[in-house]
Design a protein around this motif. Structure first.
Motif, PDB file in Angstrom:
ATOM      1  N   ILE A   1       0.830  -1.207   0.000  1.00  0.00           N
ATOM      2  CA  ILE A   1       0.000   0.000   0.000  1.00  0.00           C
ATOM      3  C   ILE A   1       0.873   1.270   0.000  1.00  0.00           C
ATOM      4  CG2 ILE A   1      -0.381   0.163   2.515  1.00  0.00           C
ATOM      5  CD1 ILE A   1      -3.247   0.737   1.967  1.00  0.00           C
ATOM      6  N   ALA A   2       2.055   1.183   0.622  1.00  0.00           N
ATOM      7  CA  ALA A   2       2.942   2.351   0.704  1.00  0.00           C
ATOM      8  C   ALA A   2       3.441   2.761  -0.680  1.00  0.00           C
ATOM      9  CB  ALA A   2       4.125   2.037   1.616  1.00  0.00           C
ATOM     10  N   GLN A   3       3.402   1.829  -1.628  1.00  0.00           N
ATOM     11  CA  GLN A   3       3.878   2.162  -2.977  1.00  0.00           C
ATOM     12  C   GLN A   3       2.982   3.188  -3.657  1.00  0.00           C
ATOM     13  OE1 GLN A   3       5.084  -1.424  -5.125  1.00  0.00           O
ATOM     14  NE2 GLN A   3       5.790  -2.288  -3.199  1.00  0.00           N
ATOM     15  N   GLU A   4       1.760   3.338  -3.137  1.00  0.00           N
ATOM     16  CA  GLU A   4       0.824   4.343  -3.682  1.00  0.00           C
ATOM     17  C   GLU A   4       0.834   5.619  -2.844  1.00  0.00           C
ATOM     18  OE1 GLU A   4      -0.791   3.319  -6.438  1.00  0.00           O
ATOM     19  OE2 GLU A   4       0.212   1.382  -6.135  1.00  0.00           O
ATOM     20  N   GLY A   5       1.703   5.692  -1.829  1.00  0.00           N
ATOM     21  CA  GLY A   5       1.664   6.834  -0.909  1.00  0.00           C
ATOM     22  C   GLY A   5       2.892   7.725  -0.998  1.00  0.00           C
ATOM     23  N   ASP A   6       2.824   8.863  -0.270  1.00  0.00           N
ATOM     24  CA  ASP A   6       3.915   9.840  -0.249  1.00  0.00           C
ATOM     25  C   ASP A   6       4.708   9.649   1.047  1.00  0.00           C
ATOM     26  OD1 ASP A   6       5.535  12.027  -0.016  1.00  0.00           O
ATOM     27  OD2 ASP A   6       3.917  13.517  -0.031  1.00  0.00           O
TER      28      ASP A   6
ATOM     29  N   GLY B   1      16.386 -11.705   6.851  1.00  0.00           N
ATOM     30  CA  GLY B   1      15.156 -11.716   7.649  1.00  0.00           C
ATOM     31  C   GLY B   1      13.972 -11.176   6.863  1.00  0.00           C
ATOM     32  N   GLY B   2      12.766 -11.481   7.356  1.00  0.00           N
ATOM     33  CA  GLY B   2      11.532 -11.163   6.643  1.00  0.00           C
ATOM     34  C   GLY B   2      11.396  -9.714   6.190  1.00  0.00           C
ATOM     35  N   VAL B   3      11.817  -8.768   7.024  1.00  0.00           N
ATOM     36  CA  VAL B   3      11.645  -7.352   6.669  1.00  0.00           C
ATOM     37  C   VAL B   3      12.577  -6.954   5.512  1.00  0.00           C
ATOM     38  CG1 VAL B   3      11.717  -4.977   7.567  1.00  0.00           C
ATOM     39  CG2 VAL B   3      10.863  -6.816   9.017  1.00  0.00           C
ATOM     40  N   SER B   4      13.639  -7.717   5.296  1.00  0.00           N
ATOM     41  CA  SER B   4      14.527  -7.373   4.176  1.00  0.00           C
ATOM     42  C   SER B   4      13.880  -7.693   2.829  1.00  0.00           C
ATOM     43  CB  SER B   4      15.905  -8.016   4.315  1.00  0.00           C
ATOM     44  OG  SER B   4      15.820  -9.408   4.325  1.00  0.00           O
ATOM     45  N   ALA B   5      12.652  -8.250   2.854  1.00  0.00           N
ATOM     46  CA  ALA B   5      11.873  -8.392   1.608  1.00  0.00           C
ATOM     47  C   ALA B   5      11.217  -7.056   1.248  1.00  0.00           C
ATOM     48  CB  ALA B   5      10.793  -9.457   1.790  1.00  0.00           C
ATOM     49  N   ASN B   6      11.267  -6.082   2.146  1.00  0.00           N
ATOM     50  CA  ASN B   6      10.571  -4.804   1.922  1.00  0.00           C
ATOM     51  C   ASN B   6      11.155  -4.021   0.738  1.00  0.00           C
ATOM     52  OD1 ASN B   6      10.442  -1.639   2.708  1.00  0.00           O
ATOM     53  ND2 ASN B   6       8.603  -2.704   3.394  1.00  0.00           N
ATOM     54  N   THR B   7      10.277  -3.634  -0.174  1.00  0.00           N
ATOM     55  CA  THR B   7      10.692  -2.978  -1.417  1.00  0.00           C
ATOM     56  C   THR B   7      11.465  -1.684  -1.158  1.00  0.00           C
ATOM     57  OG1 THR B   7       8.602  -3.800  -2.314  1.00  0.00           O
ATOM     58  CG2 THR B   7       9.809  -2.212  -3.663  1.00  0.00           C
ATOM     59  N   ARG B   8      10.929  -0.851  -0.283  1.00  0.00           N
ATOM     60  CA  ARG B   8      11.557   0.450  -0.005  1.00  0.00           C
ATOM     61  C   ARG B   8      12.914   0.265   0.684  1.00  0.00           C
ATOM     62  NH1 ARG B   8      11.803   5.457  -1.994  1.00  0.00           N
ATOM     63  NH2 ARG B   8      12.161   7.010  -0.382  1.00  0.00           N
ATOM     64  N   LEU B   9      12.976  -0.669   1.648  1.00  0.00           N
ATOM     65  CA  LEU B   9      14.237  -0.930   2.352  1.00  0.00           C
ATOM     66  C   LEU B   9      15.302  -1.411   1.365  1.00  0.00           C
ATOM     67  CD1 LEU B   9      15.945  -1.301   4.942  1.00  0.00           C
ATOM     68  CD2 LEU B   9      14.937  -3.569   5.182  1.00  0.00           C
ATOM     69  N   ARG B  10      14.926  -2.283   0.457  1.00  0.00           N
ATOM     70  CA  ARG B  10      15.868  -2.821  -0.519  1.00  0.00           C
ATOM     71  C   ARG B  10      16.393  -1.703  -1.415  1.00  0.00           C
ATOM     72  NH1 ARG B  10      15.187  -8.562  -0.700  1.00  0.00           N
ATOM     73  NH2 ARG B  10      15.911  -8.807  -2.837  1.00  0.00           N
ATOM     74  N   ARG B  11      15.462  -0.834  -1.873  1.00  0.00           N
ATOM     75  CA  ARG B  11      15.885   0.246  -2.771  1.00  0.00           C
ATOM     76  C   ARG B  11      16.798   1.227  -2.038  1.00  0.00           C
ATOM     77  NH1 ARG B  11      11.356   3.462  -5.083  1.00  0.00           N
ATOM     78  NH2 ARG B  11      10.749   1.416  -5.830  1.00  0.00           N
ATOM     79  N   ARG B  12      16.359   1.668  -0.841  1.00  0.00           N
ATOM     80  CA  ARG B  12      17.137   2.674  -0.103  1.00  0.00           C
ATOM     81  C   ARG B  12      18.506   2.123   0.328  1.00  0.00           C
ATOM     82  NH1 ARG B  12      14.972   6.545   3.128  1.00  0.00           N
ATOM     83  NH2 ARG B  12      17.136   6.696   3.767  1.00  0.00           N
ATOM     84  N   ALA B  13      18.548   0.854   0.749  1.00  0.00           N
ATOM     85  CA  ALA B  13      19.827   0.274   1.177  1.00  0.00           C
ATOM     86  C   ALA B  13      20.809   0.273  -0.004  1.00  0.00           C
ATOM     87  CB  ALA B  13      19.623  -1.142   1.703  1.00  0.00           C
TER      88      ALA B  13
END
Ligand code: KG4
Ligand code: ZN
Length: 332
Positions: free
Chosen positions: A185-190, A266-278
């Motif tokens: 859902i965050a992919q549609e947000g600011d 770990g599970g949270v490292s599947a997060n799209t934003r975390l992966r991009r920002r890292a």
């Protein structure tokens, strides 16, 4: 060496077969989400019962997909801890019996170490590296100097990152499990729409804290402004606060330690934003960031089989006294 791995530390029953020369031969995960989603979180007793139901068929499937039987397997690896004790005991007791009856060596794997080394299923990473382990139960930074050398640099003082995502999703009415729902859902947000707090703690600290952020979201949602706003913007802003701290503190620690390589797990490292920002922030700072495929971020037995293969090859089999443990063995 060919190792059967078994994982049952929380709410997934998993089995996999890893071979020293051919790599990963099978990787089967049975999710219990439908059982627990009714309750909005994992119910430990139900998790143990589901493991009892699934453990045999899942192992049979993993062996069949790997084209392997008793005579092809050289060792058994099982998650011994940390995790839910009832869940762990199902996998552990089964693995012990299997290894004993097959006459094969057994290795009791640490779930956190298994996550940390899961990247090696896909890529060889040069030592030393820093590992950020972000899951439902843990948010920890490690310095990893070799297969036997894992030292703890810091961890969460309260909620784990995944727990923060899950609790935020519950507050936002996004259901369980919440991390993936917030990610979507965050992919549609600011992400810059709302300024949620970032707990940086003392300068140079490798510890984390997410409980204040969760409270701040709860308070915000009870205000007239919070009630009116788009859930996409709230989710994106909340996620950004988590990601800022995770990425910022990990890269700071890597610089402090003089280590130009970071592994996420770990599970949270599947997060799209975390992966991009890292990836982006890491390349700006000259730090290589290694990300396992999404399916290897969340709980699986492939990582357990791999760690077992390395440790059994090094002659480190566990004895019959092997027991399950609930709490992490890592501390400063
Ligand atoms: O490693 P894992 O499967 O199990 C534990 O060892 O805890 O991690 C599960 C955690 C849950 O809190 C889940 O919400 C979170 O990982 N998670 C995510 C995402 N996928 C799973 N968090 C944020 N974004 C995701 N895409
Ligand atoms: Zn895990």
């Amino acid at each position: 060496m060919r190792v059967l791995g078994i994982e049952s530390s929380c709410d997934d029953t998993a089995a996999a077969v890893y071979d020293s020369s051919s790599g990963l031969l099978s990787n089967v995960v049975s999710s219990q989400v439908p059982v627990h989603s009714l309750y909005g979180g994992v119910v430990p007793e139900l998790a143990s019962r589901e493991h009892i139901r699934s453990v045999v068929p899942i192992i049979e499937r993993a062996l069949a997909e790997a084209g392997s039987g008793r005579k092809d397997i050289d060792g058994v690896a099982v998650t011994a801890g940390p995790g839910l004790i009832g869940s762990l005991l199902v996998g552990l007791c089964f693995a012990k019996s299997l290894a004993y009856s097959w006459g094969k060596p057994l290795y009791g794997a640490d779930h956190l170490e298994a996550h940390i080394f899961s990247i090696f299923l896909e890529t060889e990473v040069e030592f030393p590296f820093l590992a950020l382990l972000v899951s439902g139960g843990h948010t920890s930074l490690f310095r990893v100097s070799g297969w036997e050398e894992v030292s703890f640099l810091g961890g969460t003082l309260d909620d784990a990152a995944g727990e923060a995502f899950d609790k935020a999703a519950k507050l936002l009415g996004l259901g369980y499990p919440g991390g993936a729902a917030i990610d979507r859902i965050a992919q549609e947000g600011d992400p810059g729409r709302f300024a949620f707090p970032r707990a940086w703690l003392a300068p140079g600290s490798a510890d984390f804290s997410f409980s204040g952020l969760k409270t701040s979201l709860r308070v915000f949602l009870s205000t007239p402004e919070g009630k009116e706003r788009r859930v996409e913007d709230i989710a994106a802003s909340f996620q950004e606060a988590v990601v800022d701290v995770l990425v910022g503190k990990t890269l700071q620690a890597a610089k402090r330690e003089g280590v130009p390589r970071v592994v996420l797990a770990g599970g949270v490292s599947a997060n799209t934003r975390l992966r991009r920002r890292a990836g982006e922030d890491g390349s700006r700072e000259g730090i290589a960031v290694y990300l396992p495929s999404r399916s290897l971020c969340t709980d699986n037995a492939a990582m357990v089989a791999l760690l077992g293969e390395r440790r059994l090859s090094a002659g480190r089999a566990s004895g019959p006294e092997l027991n399950a443990y609930a709490a992490s063995r890592f501390s400063r």
